[in-house]
Design a protein around this motif. Sequence first.
Motif, PDB file in Angstrom:
ATOM      1  N   UNK A  74       0.876  -1.421  -0.140  1.00 37.67           N
ATOM      2  CA  UNK A  74       0.049   0.156   0.073  1.00 37.67           C
ATOM      3  C   UNK A  74       0.784   1.322  -0.028  1.00 37.67           C
ATOM      4  N   UNK A  75       2.090   1.106   0.771  1.00 36.37           N
ATOM      5  CA  UNK A  75       2.931   2.260   0.670  1.00 36.37           C
ATOM      6  C   UNK A  75       3.587   2.514  -0.737  1.00 36.37           C
ATOM      7  N   UNK A  76       3.963   1.638  -1.553  1.00 38.08           N
ATOM      8  CA  UNK A  76       4.545   1.506  -3.051  1.00 38.08           C
ATOM      9  C   UNK A  76       3.396   2.255  -3.728  1.00 38.08           C
ATOM     10  N   UNK A  77       2.329   1.780  -3.735  1.00 39.33           N
ATOM     11  CA  UNK A  77       1.127   2.069  -4.447  1.00 39.33           C
ATOM     12  C   UNK A  77       0.654   3.788  -4.040  1.00 39.33           C
ATOM     13  N   UNK A  78       0.932   3.976  -2.839  1.00 40.63           N
ATOM     14  CA  UNK A  78       0.512   5.537  -2.531  1.00 40.63           C
ATOM     15  C   UNK A  78       1.816   6.452  -3.295  1.00 40.63           C
ATOM     16  N   UNK A  79       2.943   5.927  -3.260  1.00 39.26           N
ATOM     17  CA  UNK A  79       4.087   6.603  -3.752  1.00 39.26           C
ATOM     18  C   UNK A  79       3.982   6.768  -5.328  1.00 39.26           C
ATOM     19  N   UNK A  80       3.529   5.721  -5.735  1.00 38.93           N
ATOM     20  CA  UNK A  80       3.480   5.611  -7.254  1.00 38.93           C
ATOM     21  C   UNK A  80       2.462   6.656  -7.750  1.00 38.93           C
ATOM     22  N   UNK A  81       1.339   6.832  -6.969  1.00 38.31           N
ATOM     23  CA  UNK A  81       0.506   7.656  -7.345  1.00 38.31           C
ATOM     24  C   UNK A  81       0.869   9.172  -7.084  1.00 38.31           C
ATOM     25  N   UNK A  82       1.754   9.324  -5.952  1.00 36.36           N
ATOM     26  CA  UNK A  82       2.308  10.675  -5.561  1.00 36.36           C
ATOM     27  C   UNK A  82       3.186  11.132  -6.558  1.00 36.36           C
ATOM     28  N   UNK A  83       4.107  10.243  -7.154  1.00 39.97           N
ATOM     29  CA  UNK A  83       5.152  10.515  -8.206  1.00 39.97           C
ATOM     30  C   UNK A  83       4.899  10.434  -9.531  1.00 39.97           C
ATOM     31  N   UNK A  84       3.337   9.856  -9.857  1.00 44.80           N
ATOM     32  CA  UNK A  84       3.155   9.777 -11.069  1.00 44.80           C
ATOM     33  C   UNK A  84       3.942   8.540 -11.971  1.00 44.80           C
ATOM     34  N   UNK A  85       4.178   7.643 -11.333  1.00 47.75           N
ATOM     35  CA  UNK A  85       4.891   6.336 -11.725  1.00 47.75           C
ATOM     36  C   UNK A  85       3.820   5.276 -11.650  1.00 47.75           C
ATOM     37  N   UNK A  86       2.632   5.060 -12.220  1.00 48.60           N
ATOM     38  CA  UNK A  86       1.905   4.156 -12.313  1.00 48.60           C
ATOM     39  C   UNK A  86       2.418   2.674 -12.328  1.00 48.60           C
ATOM     40  N   UNK A  87       2.538   1.850 -11.343  1.00 43.43           N
ATOM     41  CA  UNK A  87       2.954   0.380 -11.289  1.00 43.43           C
ATOM     42  C   UNK A  87       4.252   0.252 -11.196  1.00 43.43           C
ATOM     43  N   UNK A  88       5.124   1.375 -11.345  1.00 48.08           N
ATOM     44  CA  UNK A  88       6.741   1.068 -11.278  1.00 48.08           C
ATOM     45  C   UNK A  88       7.087   0.746  -9.883  1.00 48.08           C
ATOM     46  N   UNK A  89       6.961   1.423  -8.618  1.00 45.83           N
ATOM     47  CA  UNK A  89       7.311   1.210  -7.549  1.00 45.83           C
ATOM     48  C   UNK A  89       6.810   0.089  -7.000  1.00 45.83           C
ATOM     49  N   UNK A  90       5.397  -0.354  -7.350  1.00 45.09           N
ATOM     50  CA  UNK A  90       4.766  -1.570  -6.932  1.00 45.09           C
ATOM     51  C   UNK A  90       5.560  -2.665  -7.426  1.00 45.09           C
ATOM     52  N   UNK A  91       6.144  -2.674  -8.779  1.00 43.04           N
ATOM     53  CA  UNK A  91       6.621  -3.732  -9.356  1.00 43.04           C
ATOM     54  C   UNK A  91       8.112  -3.772  -8.749  1.00 43.04           C
ATOM     55  N   UNK A  92       8.816  -2.711  -8.400  1.00 42.60           N
ATOM     56  CA  UNK A  92      10.019  -2.763  -7.747  1.00 42.60           C
ATOM     57  C   UNK A  92      10.033  -3.244  -6.414  1.00 42.60           C
ATOM     58  N   UNK A  93       8.740  -2.757  -5.799  1.00 45.07           N
ATOM     59  CA  UNK A  93       8.632  -3.410  -4.173  1.00 45.07           C
ATOM     60  C   UNK A  93       8.542  -5.095  -4.390  1.00 45.07           C
ATOM     61  N   UNK A  94       7.886  -5.617  -5.298  1.00 47.33           N
ATOM     62  CA  UNK A  94       7.531  -6.965  -5.265  1.00 47.33           C
ATOM     63  C   UNK A  94       8.792  -7.719  -5.713  1.00 47.33           C
TER      64      UNK A  94
END
Length: 280
Positions: free
Chosen positions: A60-80
């Motif tokens: 949920x933190x990765x998803x929130x940061x994706x939304x904040x930085x405008x990087x949809x899905x990138x940070x969540x994929x890196x987190x995984x």
Amino acid sequence: MPPRKVVTGRSQEPRRRYAEELRRLRVARGLSLRELADLVGWDASLFGKLETGSSLGGPEVAEALDQFYGTPGLLLAMWEMALGDPTQFKEKYRRYIALEAEASSLWHFGVSVLPGLLQTEAYAYEVLALGGAKGKELEQQVAARTGRRVLLSGDNAPPFRAIIAEAVLRTPLRDAAAWREQLDYLLEVSEHPNITLQVLPSRAGLHGLVGTDVMFLRLPNGVTVAYAENAHRGELIEENAAVERLQRAYDAMRDEALSPAESRKFILRMLEEVPCDPSP
């Protein structure tokens, strides 16, 4: 084959790369950790741990940061990818962790401690501290262990069965509140459709796995491997005959264990025995 060319000069380890990317994005916005926390809604100390790699946080933190930085899905994929990064574990565990991440089903017997996949942060902290870890190393080991719990959540989570010796549930943490939290967590996860918990009562007597914690992993190719561990060492067992002997011992214990419903009642009784904090 020639070695892969490094283009960016940044870390090639997923966990470190995730931490570097989080810091790069924050610095590019000209934000302090506190300012980022105010804007996104989590504590500044969490973002500090993420950027040092001592914690991965949750999806949920990765998803929130994706939304904040405008990087949809990138940070969540890196987190995984960071979550499954075997380099965050000690060398002797890395092959096992890699196999655990791809297992199609898992089953465990705990004679001394709860399985790592079911440990709360406080429980993992106390167990790992007993092994000699401390400071930043201890924090990293706790984060790595508790981060593995995500393996058992989600629509595609593999089935997991854990048989827990009664003695494990009668060995509390030093902090009563932390022990209550751990027992509550066991009750919570026991309601998940892919998780089955059973208690092996002490009256069952001696058995084939006395003194040994063991995890079985059924791999996608149909092969089963086992990881056996005692107080002094752990061993990944892949030889078929040895795995089958362990499985027979496990099956015999399962016949002696309480049913899942009876096991829930047993854990509830243990929870009721935990002293409550006195009222102020």
